[in-house]
Design a protein around this motif. Structure first.
Motif, PDB file in Angstrom:
ATOM      1  N   PHE A 169       0.841  -1.205   0.000  1.00  0.00           N
ATOM      2  CA  PHE A 169       0.000   0.000   0.000  1.00  0.00           C
ATOM      3  C   PHE A 169       0.870   1.247   0.000  1.00  0.00           C
ATOM      4  O   PHE A 169       1.773   1.393   0.832  1.00  0.00           O
ATOM      5  CB  PHE A 169      -0.926  -0.021   1.218  1.00  0.00           C
ATOM      6  CG  PHE A 169      -1.673   1.264   1.446  1.00  0.00           C
ATOM      7  CD1 PHE A 169      -2.331   1.909   0.394  1.00  0.00           C
ATOM      8  CD2 PHE A 169      -1.730   1.847   2.706  1.00  0.00           C
ATOM      9  CE1 PHE A 169      -3.021   3.090   0.599  1.00  0.00           C
ATOM     10  CE2 PHE A 169      -2.426   3.021   2.923  1.00  0.00           C
ATOM     11  CZ  PHE A 169      -3.071   3.649   1.864  1.00  0.00           C
ATOM     12  N   ILE A 170       0.628   2.140  -0.957  1.00  0.00           N
ATOM     13  CA  ILE A 170       1.301   3.438  -1.002  1.00  0.00           C
ATOM     14  C   ILE A 170       0.229   4.522  -0.950  1.00  0.00           C
ATOM     15  O   ILE A 170      -0.649   4.576  -1.811  1.00  0.00           O
ATOM     16  CB  ILE A 170       2.162   3.594  -2.269  1.00  0.00           C
ATOM     17  CG1 ILE A 170       3.270   2.530  -2.294  1.00  0.00           C
ATOM     18  CG2 ILE A 170       2.759   4.991  -2.340  1.00  0.00           C
ATOM     19  CD1 ILE A 170       4.163   2.605  -3.517  1.00  0.00           C
ATOM     20  N   ARG A 171       0.338   5.373   0.034  1.00  0.00           N
ATOM     21  CA  ARG A 171      -0.663   6.428   0.225  1.00  0.00           C
ATOM     22  C   ARG A 171      -0.302   7.678  -0.581  1.00  0.00           C
ATOM     23  O   ARG A 171       0.870   8.051  -0.688  1.00  0.00           O
ATOM     24  CB  ARG A 171      -0.751   6.793   1.707  1.00  0.00           C
ATOM     25  CG  ARG A 171      -1.926   7.705   2.060  1.00  0.00           C
ATOM     26  CD  ARG A 171      -1.834   8.150   3.518  1.00  0.00           C
ATOM     27  NE  ARG A 171      -1.809   7.013   4.430  1.00  0.00           N
ATOM     28  CZ  ARG A 171      -2.895   6.384   4.890  1.00  0.00           C
ATOM     29  NH1 ARG A 171      -4.093   6.804   4.514  1.00  0.00           N
ATOM     30  NH2 ARG A 171      -2.774   5.361   5.722  1.00  0.00           N
ATOM     31  N   TYR A 172      -1.304   8.303  -1.168  1.00  0.00           N
ATOM     32  CA  TYR A 172      -1.108   9.602  -1.803  1.00  0.00           C
ATOM     33  C   TYR A 172      -2.230  10.541  -1.375  1.00  0.00           C
ATOM     34  O   TYR A 172      -3.214  10.122  -0.749  1.00  0.00           O
ATOM     35  CB  TYR A 172      -1.031   9.482  -3.332  1.00  0.00           C
ATOM     36  CG  TYR A 172      -2.251   8.880  -4.024  1.00  0.00           C
ATOM     37  CD1 TYR A 172      -3.521   9.457  -3.922  1.00  0.00           C
ATOM     38  CD2 TYR A 172      -2.124   7.741  -4.814  1.00  0.00           C
ATOM     39  CE1 TYR A 172      -4.615   8.928  -4.572  1.00  0.00           C
ATOM     40  CE2 TYR A 172      -3.217   7.198  -5.471  1.00  0.00           C
ATOM     41  CZ  TYR A 172      -4.455   7.796  -5.355  1.00  0.00           C
ATOM     42  OH  TYR A 172      -5.550   7.261  -5.994  1.00  0.00           O
ATOM     43  N   THR A 173      -2.085  11.807  -1.725  1.00  0.00           N
ATOM     44  CA  THR A 173      -3.145  12.785  -1.472  1.00  0.00           C
ATOM     45  C   THR A 173      -3.767  13.181  -2.807  1.00  0.00           C
ATOM     46  O   THR A 173      -3.250  12.833  -3.877  1.00  0.00           O
ATOM     47  CB  THR A 173      -2.594  14.048  -0.787  1.00  0.00           C
ATOM     48  OG1 THR A 173      -1.749  14.744  -1.711  1.00  0.00           O
ATOM     49  CG2 THR A 173      -1.808  13.699   0.466  1.00  0.00           C
TER      50      THR A 173
END
Length: 371
Positions: free
Chosen positions: A228-232
């Motif tokens: 999982f890679i979080r972005y905005t």
């Protein structure tokens, strides 16, 4: 007085679907299909047919294959719940040969045309001398075969024709939850049915207690666990670019939940995008397979049935409501399928970890820890 009406084509009994025209009774539920039904010859004899494989089944695969045949010999349906890349097709070869060698007829039914074509090519390679035909959409000049590979929509042509039927990707669109296609399935087969998928739904498990599980791929390497890679909202394209840099010189499929999101992403990144309605999608896919292009954006049309050597996967907007646990498991299962490239990376890019993403990761880890 209650008048009972029954459709001999789709077995519909609901009065609201029947109407009279010119003193003739019609079933509106299946009229689109029923007017194309023509008699099919059934004149086959027994063979001594065995697949021409250049490898042997693993111990686990052979055990599963024996279990499948055991249930079929009892004239019982069976579910094959096997992880992506377990070799589901080959698990059925022993059962196929059992029926073919008695002069009986077998169907290999799949909801989607593109997977049908791929499975047909594989079966034709492994059984080069077997009477076989491929039936879908406008491709139905030849209907008669001892082994028929076809889309589930085409089953309406084969009333009580098959002695055994294999339904691959039993939980896939457009077959899943389609009552009309389900009726065609059961009307076409007078014997037992094999239901196969990596993500088989509970509805099938409630209908059939005979379940064969395979929790390991044929090469025995763990399934890739998504990262999982979080972005905005403001940096999602930059995060995607950074993720692609981690996969430099690799083939990468970027899955998107909708056509609109795919088109916008393609416009922003200048990466080719394919989806079901795209007329020349096969051109782009072949270029990708031949490594003429290294990155391809796609909808869920490639989430099942496709095997590409050493491919990596990014799921963009992985927390979108259209990505459920099953679709995320299937998408992740595109990676590491070949024995020459049994590992790879799967990245989930999203603003937050959704419940479906979390369930997918937990289920893949559970399969990896199972025997």
């Amino acid at each position: 007085m209650v008048i009972f009406i029954f459709c001999p084509i789709c077995h519909n009994e609901d009065p609201k679907y029947f109407y009279f025209n010119n003193n003739k009774l019609y079933c509106r539920k299946c009229i689109t299909y029923s007017r194309f039904i023509t008699p099919i010859k059934q004149d086959f004899h027994s063979n001594n047919m065995h697949a021409k494989l250049n490898y042997s089944l693993t111990i686990q695969q052979q055990k599963a294959s024996d279990e499948i045949l055991y249930y079929l010999k009892q004239n019982q349906d069976v579910i094959v719940n096997a992880v992506c890349g377990a070799g589901k097709t080959e698990l059925c070869y022993q059962a196929i040969e059992y029926y073919i060698n008695q002069g009986k007829r077998v169907a290999f039914a799949i909801p989607r045309k593109d997977i049908c074509i791929e499975i047909y090519a594989r079966l034709k390679k492994d059984y080069p001398s077997l009477s076989m035909c491929l039936v879908y959409g406008n491709h139905h000049d030849k209907l008669n075969g001892q082994l028929v590979v076809l889309t589930t929509h085409q089953l309406f042509r084969y009333k009580e024709y098959f002695d055994m039927l294999i339904l691959d990707e039993a939980d896939a669109f457009p077959y899943y939850k389609n009552d009309l296609l389900a009726s065609f399935l059961h009307i076409s087969c007078k014997g037992p049915i094999i239901y196969m998928s990596a993500t088989i739904m509970d509805i099938y498990k409630r209908q059939c207690n005979n379940i064969v599980y395979i929790n390991r791929r044929f090469h025995q390497i763990d399934l890739p666990v998504p990262i999982f890679i979080r972005y905005t909202f403001f940096n999602k394209y930059e995060v995607l670019k950074q993720t692609l840099n981690k996969l430099k010189n690799k083939l990468v499929l970027i899955f998107v939940p909708t056509i609109d999101i795919g088109k916008k992403l393609s416009s922003k990144t200048h990466i080719d995008f394919i989806y079901a309605a795209l007329a020349n999608k096969d051109v782009y896919l072949n270029k990708f397979k031949n490594k003429e292009i290294k990155i391809l954006i796609t909808t869920s049309i490639l989430e099942r049935g496709i095997t590409i050597k050493d491919v990596q996967v990014i799921v963009f907007e992985a927390n979108h409501r259209l990505f459920d646990e099953a679709s995320l498991i299937q998408i992740s299962g595109r990676v590491g399928r070949k024995i020459t490239s049994p590992t790879g990376k799967v990245f989930f890019l999203a603003t937050n970890m959704s419940e479906e993403m979390n369930k997918c990761i937990k289920e893949i880890k559970r399969k990896n820890n199972s025997e």
